[in-house]
Design a protein around this motif. Structure first.
Motif, PDB file in Angstrom:
ATOM      1  N   THR A 118      11.029  -5.480  -2.197  1.00  0.00           N
ATOM      2  CA  THR A 118      11.977  -4.500  -1.579  1.00  0.00           C
ATOM      3  C   THR A 118      11.050  -3.514  -0.891  1.00  0.00           C
ATOM      4  N   TYR A 119      11.644  -2.273  -0.428  1.00  0.00           N
ATOM      5  CA  TYR A 119      10.778  -1.092  -0.174  1.00  0.00           C
ATOM      6  C   TYR A 119      11.570   0.070  -0.735  1.00  0.00           C
ATOM      7  N   PHE A 120      12.005  -0.149  -1.890  1.00  0.00           N
ATOM      8  CA  PHE A 120      12.370   1.061  -2.740  1.00  0.00           C
ATOM      9  C   PHE A 120      11.840   1.388  -4.041  1.00  0.00           C
ATOM     10  N   ILE A 121      11.747   2.603  -4.587  1.00  0.00           N
ATOM     11  CA  ILE A 121      11.164   2.999  -5.704  1.00  0.00           C
ATOM     12  C   ILE A 121      12.368   3.554  -6.535  1.00  0.00           C
ATOM     13  N   THR A 122      12.522   2.872  -7.895  1.00  0.00           N
ATOM     14  CA  THR A 122      13.365   3.819  -8.656  1.00  0.00           C
ATOM     15  C   THR A 122      12.759   4.274  -9.716  1.00  0.00           C
ATOM     16  N   THR A 123      13.183   5.697  -9.906  1.00  0.00           N
ATOM     17  CA  THR A 123      12.428   6.608 -10.889  1.00  0.00           C
ATOM     18  C   THR A 123      13.436   7.231 -11.705  1.00  0.00           C
ATOM     19  N   ASP A 124      13.162   7.834 -13.224  1.00  0.00           N
ATOM     20  CA  ASP A 124      14.000   8.301 -14.052  1.00  0.00           C
ATOM     21  C   ASP A 124      13.521   9.824 -13.983  1.00  0.00           C
ATOM     22  N   ILE A 125      14.539  10.715 -13.904  1.00  0.00           N
ATOM     23  CA  ILE A 125      14.231  11.956 -13.970  1.00  0.00           C
ATOM     24  C   ILE A 125      14.396  12.813 -14.772  1.00  0.00           C
ATOM     25  N   ARG A 126      14.535  12.306 -16.145  1.00  0.00           N
ATOM     26  CA  ARG A 126      14.782  12.779 -17.550  1.00  0.00           C
ATOM     27  C   ARG A 126      13.214  13.579 -17.809  1.00  0.00           C
ATOM     28  N   ALA A 145       0.872  -1.234   0.037  1.00  0.00           N
ATOM     29  CA  ALA A 145       0.017  -0.139  -0.061  1.00  0.00           C
ATOM     30  C   ALA A 145       0.750   1.262  -0.004  1.00  0.00           C
ATOM     31  N   LYS A 146       1.993   1.305   0.802  1.00  0.00           N
ATOM     32  CA  LYS A 146       2.922   2.271   0.580  1.00  0.00           C
ATOM     33  C   LYS A 146       3.704   2.351  -0.442  1.00  0.00           C
ATOM     34  N   ARG A 147       3.998   1.448  -1.193  1.00  0.00           N
ATOM     35  CA  ARG A 147       4.636   1.730  -2.576  1.00  0.00           C
ATOM     36  C   ARG A 147       3.574   2.212  -3.529  1.00  0.00           C
ATOM     37  N   ASP A 148       2.304   1.941  -3.526  1.00  0.00           N
ATOM     38  CA  ASP A 148       1.487   2.443  -4.327  1.00  0.00           C
ATOM     39  C   ASP A 148       1.155   3.925  -4.062  1.00  0.00           C
ATOM     40  N   LEU A 149       1.179   4.206  -2.842  1.00  0.00           N
ATOM     41  CA  LEU A 149       0.909   5.684  -2.445  1.00  0.00           C
ATOM     42  C   LEU A 149       2.049   6.438  -2.876  1.00  0.00           C
ATOM     43  N   LEU A 150       3.300   6.166  -2.662  1.00  0.00           N
ATOM     44  CA  LEU A 150       4.534   6.644  -3.274  1.00  0.00           C
ATOM     45  C   LEU A 150       4.650   6.714  -4.667  1.00  0.00           C
ATOM     46  N   ALA A 151       4.289   5.636  -5.394  1.00  0.00           N
ATOM     47  CA  ALA A 151       4.683   5.330  -6.735  1.00  0.00           C
ATOM     48  C   ALA A 151       3.441   6.511  -7.345  1.00  0.00           C
ATOM     49  N   LEU A 209       4.900   9.710   4.150  1.00  0.00           N
ATOM     50  CA  LEU A 209       4.906   9.465   2.899  1.00  0.00           C
ATOM     51  C   LEU A 209       3.596  10.540   1.967  1.00  0.00           C
ATOM     52  N   ASP A 210       2.743  10.754   2.809  1.00  0.00           N
ATOM     53  CA  ASP A 210       1.687  11.868   2.309  1.00  0.00           C
ATOM     54  C   ASP A 210       2.434  13.066   2.300  1.00  0.00           C
ATOM     55  N   GLU A 211       3.045  13.543   3.250  1.00  0.00           N
ATOM     56  CA  GLU A 211       3.815  14.718   3.301  1.00  0.00           C
ATOM     57  C   GLU A 211       4.755  15.110   2.237  1.00  0.00           C
ATOM     58  N   ALA A 212       5.558  13.651   2.110  1.00  0.00           N
ATOM     59  CA  ALA A 212       6.530  13.825   0.919  1.00  0.00           C
ATOM     60  C   ALA A 212       6.135  14.090  -0.133  1.00  0.00           C
ATOM     61  N   VAL A 213       4.997  13.315  -0.540  1.00  0.00           N
ATOM     62  CA  VAL A 213       4.109  13.468  -2.030  1.00  0.00           C
ATOM     63  C   VAL A 213       3.753  14.892  -2.033  1.00  0.00           C
ATOM     64  N   SER A 214       3.320  15.618  -0.909  1.00  0.00           N
ATOM     65  CA  SER A 214       2.841  16.866  -1.087  1.00  0.00           C
ATOM     66  C   SER A 214       4.162  17.757  -1.277  1.00  0.00           C
ATOM     67  N   GLY A 242       2.315   9.148  -6.072  1.00  0.00           N
ATOM     68  CA  GLY A 242       2.735  10.718  -5.798  1.00  0.00           C
ATOM     69  C   GLY A 242       3.989  11.127  -6.834  1.00  0.00           C
ATOM     70  N   LEU A 243       4.804  10.080  -7.009  1.00  0.00           N
ATOM     71  CA  LEU A 243       6.077  10.441  -7.830  1.00  0.00           C
ATOM     72  C   LEU A 243       5.698  10.591  -9.174  1.00  0.00           C
TER      73      LEU A 243
END
Length: 387
Positions: A319-327, A297-303, A377-382, A305-306
């Motif tokens: 795991t408990y990490f999400i990789t993102t592409d900043i391009r 659930a936390k993965r989906d929340l942060l994903a 996580l909510d605050e980070a997304v905001s 938001g990102l």
């Protein structure tokens, strides 16, 4: 005195990226989604088990070198319970100071100068340092974006094996990409290891954090029991990362070899915590299910938001990490991006490039940890919306 003080094998490693980014989080008052540790403790019953061991004098003095019998038995029972693997707690289990020491002891024991070690890139940073300390040569095989995950090119893996290859260093579920190697991929790796007579050291500390499907230990595949050393840890499964309780399992000869190196590192550690982890491993299935569901659930929340903030998101399978592409945000240098992110929006992440030999392959990728409280996580997304 003209020679540098630092051993040449460690030249270039410097301070870990986790120390740098965590210090940056403190200095700027940012939310730290860089270093992978939970912001809440694990089960109260497990913590109380450690307190009880302390009060009863169990583990306050040096525990046995291989680990307390209760924990070695619990590790063996865990392998039987979840994977149907028979492990002798007396000869095939060694308790370590977390998985990091297990990695170091395994590589120091099994690798000699001139040996090549294949590692999946990006890799946990201690892999590179430990291979170097052992005198080995690191041979990276790069996981590359394939849809919304990172995939392994089996042909590239086969081509990386030479007459000097000693072992394959695996990590599944994989940090930092969140990839979980499929049964077909693991079978192909096992067949390659048997064909070329290679050892396999497999880091499986995220074994209970697989969000779709399940975890398959490569040691369970044909021909792999006698050539595989498996690394596990309590920190990721029970959210007590500071206790530093890990273990290795393998044949008696492999475990004895690793113990020969380990005894000159910490010798022993975490006495009372070993007893607590033994009790933790016996927790009912509901605990493991709840842990997985909460993190999914936390993965989906942060994903989400990102994605809304403009990142391309690779949704992790484990795991408990999400990789993102900043391009898509107009950036291509992950290190520069992460160093400026706290000032821009009060969030800290980790640049994946530090986990690569091929810097150009990892430059645009940034990792976020979601093993935090939901309100954090909510605050980070905001805050990330400011991007």
């Amino acid at each position: 005195m003209d020679r540098p003080l630092l051993n040449r094998r460690l030249a270039g490693f410097g301070t870990t990226i986790f120390a740098e980014m965590s210090a940056l989080a403190v200095r700027t008052g940012s939310i730290n989604l860089g270093q992978g540790f939970p912001d809440t403790d694990g089960p109260e019953a497990v913590r109380e088990a450690a307190v009880r061991a302390l009060r009863e004098g169990r583990g306050n003095q040096y525990p046995p070198g291989p680990g307390v019998p209760e924990l070695r038995t619990a590790v063996a029972e865990h392998h039987k319970r979840w994977y149907g693997l028979g492990v002798d707690p007396d000869t095939e289990v060694l308790v370590t100071a977390g998985a990091t020491e297990a990695i170091a002891a395994a590589l120091l024991a099994l690798v000699e100068a001139g040996d090549e070690v294949i590692a999946l890139e990006p890799y946990y940073d201690s892999y590179a340092a430990c291979i170097a300390m052992a005198g080995g040569t690191r041979v990276p095989v790069t996981l590359r974006p394939d849809g919304d995950v990172f995939g392994l090119d089996l042909d590239e893996l086969r081509a990386a094996v030479t007459d000097r290859t000693r072992l394959i260093l695996l990590n599944t579920p994989h940090n930092p990409t969140g990839t979980v190697l499929t049964p077909a991929e693991l079978t192909a790796i096992a067949e390659l290891a048997v064909e070329r007579d290679l050892l396999v050291v497999t880091d499986e500390v995220y074994e209970h954090l697989v969000f779709e499907g399940g975890h398959l230990p490569i040691a369970s595949l044909p021909g792999m029991g006698e050539r595989t050393l498996t690394i596990g840890s309590a920190g990721k499964t029970f959210s007590f990362t500071g206790w530093k309780v890990g273990w290795v399992t393998g044949t008696p000869d492999m475990v004895t070899a690793v113990r020969s190196a380990k005894q000159f590192l910490t010798y022993v550690s975490s006495g009372p915590f070993q007893y607590a982890v033994a009790e933790a491993l016996a927790l009912p299935d509901e605990y493991y299910t709840s842990l997985r569901d909460d993190l999914r659930a936390k993965r989906d929340l942060l994903a989400s938001g990102l994605t809304a903030a403009g990142f391309e998101v690779f949704r992790p399978q484990g795991t408990y990490f999400i990789t993102t592409d900043i391009r898509p945000l107009g950036h291509k240098d992950g290190l520069e991006f992460c160093r400026s992110l706290p000032e821009r929006c009060g969030v800290v992440a980790v640049p994946n490039v530090v986990f690569y030999d091929h810097a150009e392959a990892g430059s645009p990728f940034v990792r976020f940890a979601f093993c935090k409280k939901t309100d954090v996580l909510d605050e980070a997304v905001s805050r990330l919306k400011r991007l």
